[in-house]
Write an enzyme that holds these catalytic residues in place. Structure first.
Site, PDB file in Angstrom:
ATOM      1  CG  ASP A  13      -1.713   1.225   1.419  1.00 32.52           C
ATOM      2  OD1 ASP A  13      -2.342   1.637   0.428  1.00 32.52           O
ATOM      3  OD2 ASP A  13      -1.721   1.790   2.524  1.00 32.52           O
ATOM      4  CG  ASP A  15      -2.064   7.469   0.502  1.00 33.99           C
ATOM      5  OD1 ASP A  15      -1.354   8.478   0.431  1.00 33.99           O
ATOM      6  OD2 ASP A  15      -2.808   7.091  -0.427  1.00 33.99           O
TER       7      ASP A  15
END
Length: 229
Positions: A13, A15
């Site tokens: 991922d 963020d």
């Protein structure tokens, strides 16, 4: 926690995991909401992290009963992004891990709920790091991703785009948000979660392993080459 199994591919991922952008995202949301008489808390934001941009804007407009459309809300956000997102910094341990995996020819990719325009802004000062990834799948921009996290679409599309199209069980996901963990598990992948310290332990369930920082990750637990130092 579940017992780790060997993997061959790694999906990150972005963020709150690779880049420290969650606080910046919260600032952006509240720049739009406060003139409208509302504010978004960190807890409320975490419930939205991983969704596509469209899904997030729809939820916020509905939750706060805003008199503007989700499309207008999204437009206003886009005006704020260029000012704040280039300030994004790399999370502790992220660069070391990414460079280590790349050095040892472990296929790596990014699967994010974001869109191409915000991704480009967030990575303005981190192009060298991003260049190490084989590919990037962005749920808010990619036509093959029909639903954002917690649905598994973005991770399954990401896995298929590795040249050797590995079985999802051979992919290890790194996530910081509950929606992302749910998505990875739904995709049939193991998930290492690196949550914010403020997140309730109840929301970390489902992860194969929960770490305080990427600095604590031991690659050899998943059959990956150990760090050299």
């Amino acid at each position: 926690m579940a017992s780790p199994k060997p993997v061959t591919h790694v999906i990150f991922d972005m963020d709150g995991l690779l880049l420290d952008t969650v606080g910046i995202c919260l600032e952006c949301q509240n720049r739009i909401l406060e003139p409208l008489g509302h504010s978004l808390s960190w807890v409320q934001l975490m419930a939205q992290m991983g969704l596509s941009a469209t899904e997030m804007c729809q939820n916020i407009c509905q939750d706060f009963h805003l008199e503007i459309t989700p499309e207008e809300y999204k437009r206003r956000l886009a005006l704020v992004y260029p000012e704040v997102f280039p300030k994004s910094t790399i999370m502790p341990g992220a660069e070391r891990l990414v460079r280590h995996l790349h050095k040892h020819n472990i296929p790596i990719a990014i699967a994010s709920g974001g869109a191409q325009d915000s991704f480009d802004l967030k990575t303005t000062n981190h192009r060298d790091l991003v260049s190490l990834f084989g590919h990037v799948v962005l749920a808010s921009s990619d036509p093959e991703v029909t639903k954002g996290k917690p649905e598994p679409d973005v991770f399954l599309v990401c896995a298929r785009r590795f040249p050797d199209n590995p079985d999802p069980s051979k992919c290890l996901v790194f996530e910081d948000a509950p929606n992302g963990v749910q998505a990875g598990v739904a995709a049939g992948m193991q998930v290492v979660m690196v949550p914010d310290s403020r997140l309730s332990s109840e929301l970390t369930k489902g992860a194969t392993e929960v770490l305080a920082s990427l600095e604590d990750f031991k690659p050899e637990r998943y059959g990956l080459p150990p760090f050299d130092d």
